[in-house]
Each structure stands twice: as structure tokens, then as C-alpha cells.
Enzyme design. Structure first.
Site, PDB file in Angstrom:
ATOM      1  N   TYR A  68       0.753  -1.137   0.527  1.00  0.00           N
ATOM      2  CA  TYR A  68      -0.438  -0.208   0.068  1.00  0.00           C
ATOM      3  C   TYR A  68       1.028   0.943   0.148  1.00  0.00           C
ATOM      4  O   TYR A  68       1.769   1.588   1.070  1.00  0.00           O
ATOM      5  CB  TYR A  68      -1.110   0.011   1.761  1.00  0.00           C
ATOM      6  CG  TYR A  68      -1.886  -1.079   1.407  1.00  0.00           C
ATOM      7  CD1 TYR A  68      -1.916  -2.309   0.326  1.00  0.00           C
ATOM      8  CD2 TYR A  68      -2.982  -1.068   2.631  1.00  0.00           C
ATOM      9  CE1 TYR A  68      -2.879  -2.951   0.243  1.00  0.00           C
ATOM     10  CE2 TYR A  68      -3.111  -2.112   2.802  1.00  0.00           C
ATOM     11  CZ  TYR A  68      -3.191  -3.039   1.983  1.00  0.00           C
ATOM     12  OH  TYR A  68      -4.176  -4.361   2.237  1.00  0.00           O
ATOM     13  N   PHE A 213     -12.985  -5.622   2.377  1.00  0.00           N
ATOM     14  CA  PHE A 213     -14.816  -5.029   1.013  1.00  0.00           C
ATOM     15  C   PHE A 213     -15.989  -5.656   1.968  1.00  0.00           C
ATOM     16  O   PHE A 213     -16.463  -6.581   1.278  1.00  0.00           O
ATOM     17  CB  PHE A 213     -14.327  -5.570   0.168  1.00  0.00           C
ATOM     18  CG  PHE A 213     -12.808  -5.005  -0.692  1.00  0.00           C
ATOM     19  CD1 PHE A 213     -12.726  -3.839  -0.375  1.00  0.00           C
ATOM     20  CD2 PHE A 213     -12.348  -5.957  -2.119  1.00  0.00           C
ATOM     21  CE1 PHE A 213     -12.199  -3.602  -1.865  1.00  0.00           C
ATOM     22  CE2 PHE A 213     -11.542  -5.152  -2.329  1.00  0.00           C
ATOM     23  CZ  PHE A 213     -11.021  -4.182  -2.498  1.00  0.00           C
ATOM     24  N   PRO A 214     -15.430  -5.832   3.245  1.00  0.00           N
ATOM     25  CA  PRO A 214     -16.460  -6.173   3.892  1.00  0.00           C
ATOM     26  C   PRO A 214     -17.952  -5.526   4.207  1.00  0.00           C
ATOM     27  O   PRO A 214     -19.184  -6.932   4.617  1.00  0.00           O
ATOM     28  CB  PRO A 214     -16.588  -6.044   5.798  1.00  0.00           C
ATOM     29  CG  PRO A 214     -15.913  -4.765   5.367  1.00  0.00           C
ATOM     30  CD  PRO A 214     -14.931  -4.478   4.320  1.00  0.00           C
ATOM     31  N   LEU A 221     -28.329  -5.534  -1.298  1.00  0.00           N
ATOM     32  CA  LEU A 221     -28.405  -4.346  -1.197  1.00  0.00           C
ATOM     33  C   LEU A 221     -30.240  -3.764  -0.081  1.00  0.00           C
ATOM     34  O   LEU A 221     -30.488  -2.908   0.388  1.00  0.00           O
ATOM     35  CB  LEU A 221     -28.448  -2.499  -1.532  1.00  0.00           C
ATOM     36  CG  LEU A 221     -28.705  -1.389  -1.021  1.00  0.00           C
ATOM     37  CD1 LEU A 221     -27.790  -0.801  -0.431  1.00  0.00           C
ATOM     38  CD2 LEU A 221     -27.877  -0.786  -2.253  1.00  0.00           C
TER      39      LEU A 221
END
Length: 283
Positions: A68, A213-214, A221
Site C-alpha cells: 500500500y 471489502f466487508p 442492498l
């Protein structure tokens, strides 16, 4: 259960913080998801303030990687939080090259893994990394060589616990024959459930599962929104609450650049889903 013990002796709250989002990239695309995590954040003061707030708010596990921002993410964490307060653990990863902003290339040569771990120790300002994870398994080298490199670092006292990222149950079993495996970090959320077997295996073996990406919800949705209305929460909080209930060893590490959103994520620890709500989210 609000806490999880990793590796038998590292107890942390069950919502951590993924620091990957605290990085920028060339061009600064409008879509945050498109930022290639290439350079330190333009708003460095804001990022430092967020990290410090996270710890004050109770975050005890912060996840990063040498890839990163080419190590800049680890340096940022150290600038914000070193010396680390008691109870705060830093997880980092090694095993991925970044030749350019758009490339993520696995490299599992044992010497490279050791080198990057040594650099991580320096950048984080620690003598021992709490949790060192193999970022990706490199098919060019035997898994025994890759995990073996981490095991040697552990035996030297430079690594407390070892984990793997984006792996199968078979790979976890093989790795466990080489070194104690304390954690696995795979993508997993309401929308992406391809690692159900890994989640269950981790729970059975007492391994922490750190889903990245929890909060993604995809086609679920609408279901999350309905449950959110029922419990007086946001859909994102419901997505995290679903993970916390899905398995006792799941430890989400949502990332954000917003202090308000960070506080919202942490509040998901207080949400209890009914059996019916959990079933509807599973459907």
C-alpha cells in the site's frame, strides 16, 4: 461477542480498521474505489487524525500492507500512532510487488518475503509484527517455502502470528502443517460469498477471518436496507452486523477516510440481528 482472540493471546475488538483507503494515486479518480493505492494521502494531516481517532474510539486491530503506497501506508500508521498504546495491534502483509500503479504481482521468493518483513519492522517502528500475512500465494514457489520464511521470522521473535490472504481451505491446511496459522484474510461480504468453506474452516480451527471489502452488498442492498429500517441502523451497519453473526471468528476491517463513517462502522458492534433478519439477509 465483542472481542476475538487471535492466535491464542492477541485479544482485539471484533471490528478493526483497514488502512488501505488512506492512500492516493495518480490522477485522483473521482471514484474512490478506483484509486490505485499508490502514494501516501494528499491530506496527510486528515489521515493521521483519522487513525488517532480510530484508536481513541476503540479500534484495536489496524490492517495494512507493504504494497500500500509502496510502504508509505506503514509509515503513515507509525507517524500517527507510534509508540502504540497497549492493546493496539498492527497487521501487515508481504508478498506482492507494485511495478506500477495498476499492477499487483505476487512474489513469494523467501528472501523477498524476509526483506519486506524487515522493512515493515522499520517502517512501523516495532521489534515484532503482531500479525504478518502472506499477501498472495505465489504459484512460482512452493507454499512450504513461502510460509517457511514467515515461520523463521516467527522463530526469531520478529513475528508474533502468521496469516494468509486470499487462500483456499486446502492451502490453509497445507500451511498449517508448516507453521501455526492464526488468521486468513479473504474477500467476503453480503454480495461475495465464494469463501463460505473458508469461513467455516477458520471457525472450526479457531482462526480469525478478516474479511476485506466487508460492506459491499450488491443485490442484497434492498434486504439490508429493510433490516436497517427495522433496527434503526444504516445498511452498512447491517452488513457488518451480519458478518459478526455469520461466524464467531469473523473480524471485519472496513476502511474509510471519514471519521463519521468510522464511528458508524464501529457502532455495528451494538446491533443484534434476529433469526428472521439474519435469514432474510442470507437468502
Amino acid at each position: 461477542m465483542r472481542e476475538l482472540t487471535i492466535g491464542g493471546d492477541l485479544t482485539v475488538r471484533r471490528i478493526g480498521y483497514g488502512a488501505m483507503r488512506l492512500a492516493d494515486g495518480p490522477g485522483r479518480p473521482a471514484d474512490p474505489a478506483a484509486v490505485p493505492i499508490w502514494s501516501p494521502p494528499a491530506d496527510r494531516d486528515g489521515a493521521i487524525a483519522l487513525l488517532r481517532h480510530a484508536v481513541e474510539a476503540g479500534v484495536q486491530l489496524i490492517d495494512t500492507a507493504d504494497a500500500y503506497a509502496l510502504g508509505g501506508n506503514e509509515e503513515l500508521i507509525a507517524e500517527a500512532l507510534h509508540p502504540y498504546r497497549d492493546g493496539v495491534a498492527i497487521a501487515t502483509k508481504v508478498g506482492v510487488l507494485r511495478p506500477s500503479p495498476t499492477e499487483w504481482v505476487p512474489l513469494g521468493h523467501p528472501d523477498y518475503l524476509r526483506q519486506q518483513a524487515e522493512l515493515g519492522l522499520r517502517r512501523l517502528g516495532v521489534e515484532r509484527i503482531d500479525l504478518l500475512q502472506l499477501h498472495r500465494v505465489d504459484p512460482a514457489y512452493p507454499l512450504a517455502d513461502q510460509v517457511g520464511a514467515l515461520r523463521r521470522l516467527q522463530e526469531e521473535g520478529k513475528v508474533r502470528h502468521i496469516g494468509l490472504s486470499e487462500v483456499t481451505v486446502e492451502q490453509l491446511k497445507e500451511a498449517a502443517g508448516i507453521a501455526p496459522i492464526a488468521s486468513v484474510q479473504n474477500v467476503y461480504n453480503l454480495a461475495a460469498r465464494q469463501h463460505e468453506e473458508v469461513v467455516d474452516h477458520a471457525a472450526a480451527e479457531g482462526m480469525a477471518f478478516l474479511p476485506f471489502f466487508p460492506i459491499a452488498m450488491g443485490a442484497r442492498l434492498d434486504a439490508a436496507a429493510r433490516v436497517a429500517e427495522e433496527v434503526g441502523a444504516t445498511p452498512s451497519q447491517v452488513a457488518l452486523a451480519w458478518l459478526l453473526r455469520r461466524s464467531p471468528t469473523l473480524l471485519p476491517i472496513p476502511g474509510t477516510t471519514s471519521i463519521a463513517h468510522l464511528d458508524e462502522n464501529l457502532a455495528a458492534l451494538d446491533i443484534e440481528l434476529t433469526d428472521d433478519q439474519f435469514a432474510r439477509l442470507n437468502a
